[in-house]
Scaffold this motif. Structure first.
Motif, mmCIF file in Angstrom:
data_model
loop_
_atom_site.group_PDB
_atom_site.id
_atom_site.type_symbol
_atom_site.label_atom_id
_atom_site.label_comp_id
_atom_site.label_asym_id
_atom_site.label_seq_id
_atom_site.Cartn_x
_atom_site.Cartn_y
_atom_site.Cartn_z
ATOM 1 N N SER A 264 -0.928 -2.233 8.000
ATOM 2 C CA SER A 264 -1.812 -1.509 8.932
ATOM 3 C C SER A 264 -2.386 -0.250 8.282
ATOM 4 N N ASP A 265 -2.002 0.007 7.040
ATOM 5 C CA ASP A 265 -2.463 1.191 6.327
ATOM 6 C C ASP A 265 -3.700 0.830 5.517
ATOM 7 N N LYS A 266 -4.871 1.108 6.054
ATOM 8 C CA LYS A 266 -6.119 0.739 5.384
ATOM 9 C C LYS A 266 -6.310 1.517 4.076
ATOM 10 N N ASP A 267 -5.694 2.719 3.964
ATOM 11 C CA ASP A 267 -5.825 3.494 2.727
ATOM 12 C C ASP A 267 -5.208 2.764 1.545
ATOM 13 N N THR A 268 -4.240 1.889 1.817
ATOM 14 C CA THR A 268 -3.607 1.125 0.749
ATOM 15 C C THR A 268 -4.640 0.371 -0.068
ATOM 16 N N PHE A 269 -5.691 -0.115 0.593
ATOM 17 C CA PHE A 269 -6.661 -0.962 -0.088
ATOM 18 C C PHE A 269 -7.670 -0.161 -0.912
ATOM 19 N N SER A 270 -7.552 1.165 -0.892
ATOM 20 C CA SER A 270 -8.350 1.998 -1.791
ATOM 21 C C SER A 270 -7.553 2.342 -3.044
ATOM 22 N N LYS A 271 -6.367 1.763 -3.194
ATOM 23 C CA LYS A 271 -5.497 2.018 -4.339
ATOM 24 C C LYS A 271 -5.315 0.741 -5.147
ATOM 25 N N VAL A 272 -4.631 0.843 -6.270
ATOM 26 C CA VAL A 272 -4.586 -0.267 -7.213
ATOM 27 C C VAL A 272 -3.542 -1.322 -6.847
ATOM 28 N N TYR A 273 -2.538 -0.978 -6.019
ATOM 29 C CA TYR A 273 -1.472 -1.948 -5.758
ATOM 30 C C TYR A 273 -1.979 -3.292 -5.230
ATOM 31 N N PRO A 274 -2.867 -3.341 -4.222
ATOM 32 C CA PRO A 274 -3.308 -4.657 -3.742
ATOM 33 C C PRO A 274 -3.893 -5.534 -4.845
ATOM 34 N N SER A 275 -4.612 -4.941 -5.784
ATOM 35 C CA SER A 275 -5.166 -5.725 -6.897
ATOM 36 C C SER A 275 -4.041 -6.283 -7.766
ATOM 37 N N LEU A 276 -3.036 -5.461 -8.055
ATOM 38 C CA LEU A 276 -1.902 -5.925 -8.860
ATOM 39 C C LEU A 276 -1.138 -7.022 -8.132
ATOM 40 N N ALA A 277 -1.002 -6.873 -6.820
ATOM 41 C CA ALA A 277 -0.302 -7.885 -6.024
ATOM 42 C C ALA A 277 -1.048 -9.214 -6.045
ATOM 43 N N VAL A 278 -2.357 -9.162 -5.906
ATOM 44 C CA VAL A 278 -3.155 -10.392 -5.933
ATOM 45 C C VAL A 278 -3.115 -11.034 -7.314
#
Length: 344
Positions: A264-278
């Motif tokens: 639910s934290d939309k700020d997360t998607f402005s950081k690099v972790y989601p890209s690394l996770a994908v």
């Protein structure tokens, strides 16, 4: 009214002196000069920026200028160097995985789109009409027309390659998609995928762990953005991600990405972790025996000890990330085939 730029050129010795005057500790002057010569003052400034004293809102000269010139007490040039070296390792490891993903993506487009028509990329009428006709902001040409111009430039630039020269000499200038995917850059490949008919996108995407082709198109735009950051040797570890990853829904991904789907934290998607996770998630489908996850876990564990900085807060890692199935580092096999860790 804009100010005149008055900052002078400084010798390496003066650069080091300025940092010390601003409160950055330098225990070894010679090593300090060496890192300034090897990396450069301006590039290093991105790594010492988080160590500077924060400005109150009424002291900011622009909306991007959050900090004073002087440093918080206790920080050193050694910490800056350690952050830079950590980021260099992060960029190298990320780029290694992106190469695997990019090649698999090119191969899938060549196979599935080529099965539909060998020249589908040049037959606008066979592509997604809405995607092709979109006119980008501040442009007088639609998206496909711009892409086609880039395609022709890249084909011309690659014309000296033997495989292209041979084809043109024998069959003419019109290249089939399985040749085109060999010379187009990743950005053009990602755009080409977005132009493909929905049924072909949806045929390709399950091989990368997502059931909806449009979501994979978003992922590839994000990964191309990350790739470009790395290719230009820019900072990655605490980068603000402009081309963000589309948040996946549970219905179209496996449990390995449920933690992103549920975030639910939309700020997360402005950081690099989601890209690394994908990246980790896609690799588990296209190259499940790859030990990239293990090496990324180890690297994050090497994050420099710097007061006030940590990968959880600044890179968007969830606090429990190491316990997530996505990051389990062992490889298991069922009926001789490697399987993602969340299915064990």
């Amino acid at each position: 009214m804009k100010q005149k730029y008055e900052k002078p050129h400084l010798s390496y010795e003066d650069q080091l002196r300025k940092l010390q005057e601003r409160g950055l500790a330098v225990s070894d002057g010679q090593r300090g000069l060496e890192v300034l010569k090897r990396v450069g003052y301006y590039r290093l400034s991105a790594y010492w920026y988080p160590l500077r004293v924060m400005k109150p809102g009424n002291k900011r000269t622009t909306r991007w200028n959050y900090r004073f010139d002087h440093f918080r007490p206790g920080h050193s040039l050694e910490e800056v160097r350690a952050l830079y070296e950590f980021d260099a390792k992060l960029r190298a490891l990320t780029f290694e995985a992106l190469q695997v993903i990019e090649i698999a993506f090119r191969a899938a487009i060549a196979y599935y789109a080529g099965k539909e028509h060998k020249y589908i990329h040049l037959e606008r009428g066979m592509l997604d009409k809405k995607k092709c006709s979109h006119v980008p902001k501040n442009s007088d040409k639609d998206s496909y027309s711009q892409w086609k111009m880039q395609y022709e430039r890249q084909q011309k630039r690659a014309g000296g390659e033997d495989f292209i020269s041979h084809h043109i000499n024998r069959y003419g200038n019109r290249l089939p998609i399985w040749i085109a995917t060999e010379f187009l850059d990743f950005g053009s490949i990602s755009m080409l995928y977005s132009y493909l008919p929905r049924n072909i996108k949806n045929e390709i995407s399950p091989g990368f762990g997502v059931l909806q082709g449009e979501s994979l198109a978003s992922w590839m735009r994000n990964l191309n953005y990350v790739r470009n950051i790395i290719a230009h040797h820019s900072r990655l570890w605490n980068k603000f991600i402009v081309t963000r990853l589309e948040q996946p829904g549970r219905a179209i991904v496996d449990p390995g990405l449920y933690h992103l789907a549920d975030s639910s934290d939309k700020d997360t998607f402005s950081k690099v972790y989601p890209s690394l996770a994908v990246i980790a998630y896609i690799l588990s489908f296209i190259d499940p025996e790859n030990d990239w996850r293990h090496r990324m876990v180890s690297l994050i564990g090497e994050f420099p000890t710097v007061e006030g900085l940590n990968p959880v807060a600044l890179m968007g890692f969830p606090s429990n990330w190491e316990s997530l199935g996505l990051w389990k580092t062992d490889v298991a096999f069922i009926n001789g085939a490697a399987v993602p860790p969340w299915y064990r």
